[in-house]
Design an enzyme around this catalytic site. Sequence first.
Site, PDB file in Angstrom:
ATOM      1  N   VAL A 114       1.318   4.280   1.612  1.00 55.05           N
ATOM      2  CA  VAL A 114       1.985   4.845   2.791  1.00 55.05           C
ATOM      3  C   VAL A 114       2.932   3.818   3.416  1.00 55.05           C
ATOM      4  CG1 VAL A 114       1.661   5.930   5.056  1.00 55.05           C
ATOM      5  CG2 VAL A 114       0.076   6.449   3.189  1.00 55.05           C
ATOM      6  N   CYS A 115       2.504   2.580   3.493  1.00 57.40           N
ATOM      7  CA  CYS A 115       3.354   1.523   4.058  1.00 57.40           C
ATOM      8  C   CYS A 115       4.624   1.345   3.226  1.00 57.40           C
ATOM      9  CB  CYS A 115       2.602   0.204   4.126  1.00 57.40           C
ATOM     10  SG  CYS A 115       1.098   0.275   5.108  1.00 57.40           S
ATOM     11  N   SER A 116       4.493   1.540   1.907  1.00 52.63           N
ATOM     12  CA  SER A 116       5.632   1.368   1.012  1.00 52.63           C
ATOM     13  C   SER A 116       6.623   2.514   1.119  1.00 52.63           C
ATOM     14  CB  SER A 116       5.149   1.200  -0.435  1.00 52.63           C
ATOM     15  OG  SER A 116       4.441  -0.027  -0.551  1.00 52.63           O
ATOM     16  N   SER A 173       0.860  -1.189   0.000  1.00 48.96           N
ATOM     17  CA  SER A 173       0.000   0.000   0.000  1.00 48.96           C
ATOM     18  C   SER A 173       0.900   1.243   0.000  1.00 48.96           C
ATOM     19  CB  SER A 173      -0.953  -0.008   1.193  1.00 48.96           C
ATOM     20  OG  SER A 173      -0.232   0.008   2.403  1.00 48.96           O
TER      21      SER A 173
END
Length: 152
Positions: free
Chosen positions: A44-46, A42
């Site tokens: 933001v997680c990336s 995803s």
Amino acid sequence: MSLLGQPAPDFTLPASTGETVTLSSYRGQKHVVLVFYPLDFSPVCSMQLPEYSGRQDDFADAGAVVLGINRDSIHAHKAWAAEYGIEVPLLADMTLAVARQYGVAIDERNISGRAVFLIDRGGVVRYEHIEATTGDYTVRPEVVLGKLKELR
């Protein structure tokens, strides 16, 4: 529910690195930075996990290990780690049992929220931050590194 000043709930989960990680195995040896995040791949997680991974030497110098944790499978974790160059262990909490212990499970969406917990060598939670929404990413690695310095 705040865990601040409380013993960190213990757990054992499979990791993207091929081993099984037990939180209490670090007790007496290293501080642990638990980074809960919603989903592999995803946006933001990336950004978040590669940032933490890129600073792991700084965390090691501060006597800490960083562990990413969410509900994705080991297979998804391995693929995501390979694509984004993430070197920190990513733990598979597929039932959200650990996220529930830490008060960050979002059961209606079957994901964990975005949160950071700093656990000292004695196994006590010394810092916690749970983002207001899963799209927020306000606690950057330098914030946690600053908190680690305060533990010395």
